[in-house]
Design an enzyme around this catalytic site. Structure first.
Site, PDB file in Angstrom:
ATOM      1  N   ASP A 127      56.682  60.886  16.788  1.00 27.12           N
ATOM      2  CA  ASP A 127      57.679  61.960  16.666  1.00 27.12           C
ATOM      3  C   ASP A 127      57.197  63.294  17.232  1.00 27.12           C
ATOM      4  OD1 ASP A 127      59.162  60.054  15.320  1.00 27.12           O
ATOM      5  OD2 ASP A 127      58.569  60.780  13.335  1.00 27.12           O
ATOM      6  N   GLU A 221      67.763  60.038  15.847  1.00 29.98           N
ATOM      7  CA  GLU A 221      68.231  59.428  14.604  1.00 29.98           C
ATOM      8  C   GLU A 221      68.578  60.460  13.531  1.00 29.98           C
ATOM      9  OE1 GLU A 221      65.042  56.949  13.232  1.00 29.98           O
ATOM     10  OE2 GLU A 221      63.599  58.596  13.113  1.00 29.98           O
TER      11      GLU A 221
END
Length: 341
Positions: A127, A221
């Site tokens: 991430d 997401e």
């Protein structure tokens, strides 16, 4: 000196490269003995510790995942967690830990450091959301995988003249979506840092169809529409209080179909982004992190995290690195706005 090595949280390309470099330099230059902690913090709760030497790390540089195993265990959510961690370290004569993990794993490390446990942190996550470091290893590999997927989806979208929505990981930061979306030539990129207007998204999609072009929409997401709330398929929580993100891609494709009258399909890349062999950059960065982490242990500089700043590896207080999530700078997003809606 005996040092324990631990990998916690989600798996990530490059973890084995860190383990390898820590052990090789520690043994060859500092005569350190090593043990590996199985399955992250869970191994310290259970006393699951295994010997770790140069032969154990031979050949693991290109392998994805972690030879030590991992878990999303939070020892402070378990009864007598701190005492059990301390007991395991004492039972195996472990003098210090090298903790390899993302914001949650390093958050636990920060608190354990405050409790007197000697440790050094190494930031990993696809991430790229750990503060204080320009990049975390695993991110480059994930972006490469997502970019290749977008490249492939362009051809099938054009063949059927349909909109394709690509959902990528990133939790509450949009680094993967932004980098892969730009590299893959996406027409719309939606990130958590900037709530989106579904009407504007649909207008952008329709404008592409008008010029006989099949649009690609990349969505992180954790992206959220301006009107409404986060779209989730599963609201259960892990031990760090996180929901399991996913669902925005399917919702977006359905909205696009209903509002534009055009066919729209979803591809959720999910754990494909985390698996497989690490990129050359991630192997390089992970190796450098490992070398500097064992240097910090040898120097007795505990409670720190190694980090990449520019081309240098530096040491930062763990408390500073875990204070907040590193989000996409709005000015960086704005630089590319000419390319997408």
């Amino acid at each position: 000196m005996k040092v324990g090595v631990l990998t916690g949280g989600g798996d990530c390309p490059g973890l084995n490269a860190v383990i390898r470099s820590v052990v090789r330099k520690g043994v060859q230059e500092y005569a350190v003995d090593f043990v590996g902690v199985r399955d992250g913090w869970l191994g310290l709760l259970r006393g699951d510790v295994v010997p770790l030497d140069i032969s154990s790390v031979r050949g693991i540089l290109p392998r994805g995942g972690t030879i030590l195993g991992s878990s999303r265990t939070n020892p402070f959510k378990h009864e007598d967690g701190l005492r059990r961690v301390q007991d395991t370290l004492a039972a195996h004569d472990v003098d210090a830990l090298v903790v390899i993990g993302g914001e949650d794993t390093l958050g636990v490390a920060t608190e354990l450091s405050r409790q007197g446990i000697r440790l050094v942190g190494v930031p990993k996550t696809i991430d790229n959301d750990v503060s204080g470091t320009d990049y975390t290893f695993g991110f480059n590999t994930a972006v490469g995988i997502a970019t290749e997927a977008i490249d492939r989806l362009h051809t099938t979208a054009e063949s059927h003249m349909r909109a394709l929505v690509v959902e990528v990981m990133g939790r509450h930061s949009g680094w993967i979506a932004l980098h892969a979306g730009i590299a893959g030539g996406a027409n719309v990129i939606l990130i958590p840092e900037r709530p989106f207007d579904i009407d504007q998204v649909c207008e952008q999609v329709k404008s592409r169809f008008k010029i006989n072009y099949a649009p690609i929409v990349v969505v992180a997401e954790g992206a959220v529409p301006k009107e409404g709330q986060m779209i989730l398929k599963d609201r259960s929580l892990d031990e760090f209080g996180h929901v399991r993100l996913s669902g925005i891609g399917e919702w977006l494709a359905q909205e696009i179909s209903e509002r534009t009258g055009k066919d729209a399909r979803t591809t959720v890349l999910g754990h494909i982004q985390r698996g497989g062999t690490p990129s050359a950059f991630d192997r390089w960065l992970a190796t450098r992190f490992g070398l500097h982490a064992i240097d910090a242990v040898k120097d007795g500089d505990f409670g720190v995290m190694v980090a990449l700043q520019g081309t240098r590896i530096v040491r930062l207080p763990l408390a500073d690195a875990t204070e907040k999530t590193k989000l996409v700078d709005p000015t960086l997003y704005d630089e590319f706005e000419v390319f997408f809606g």
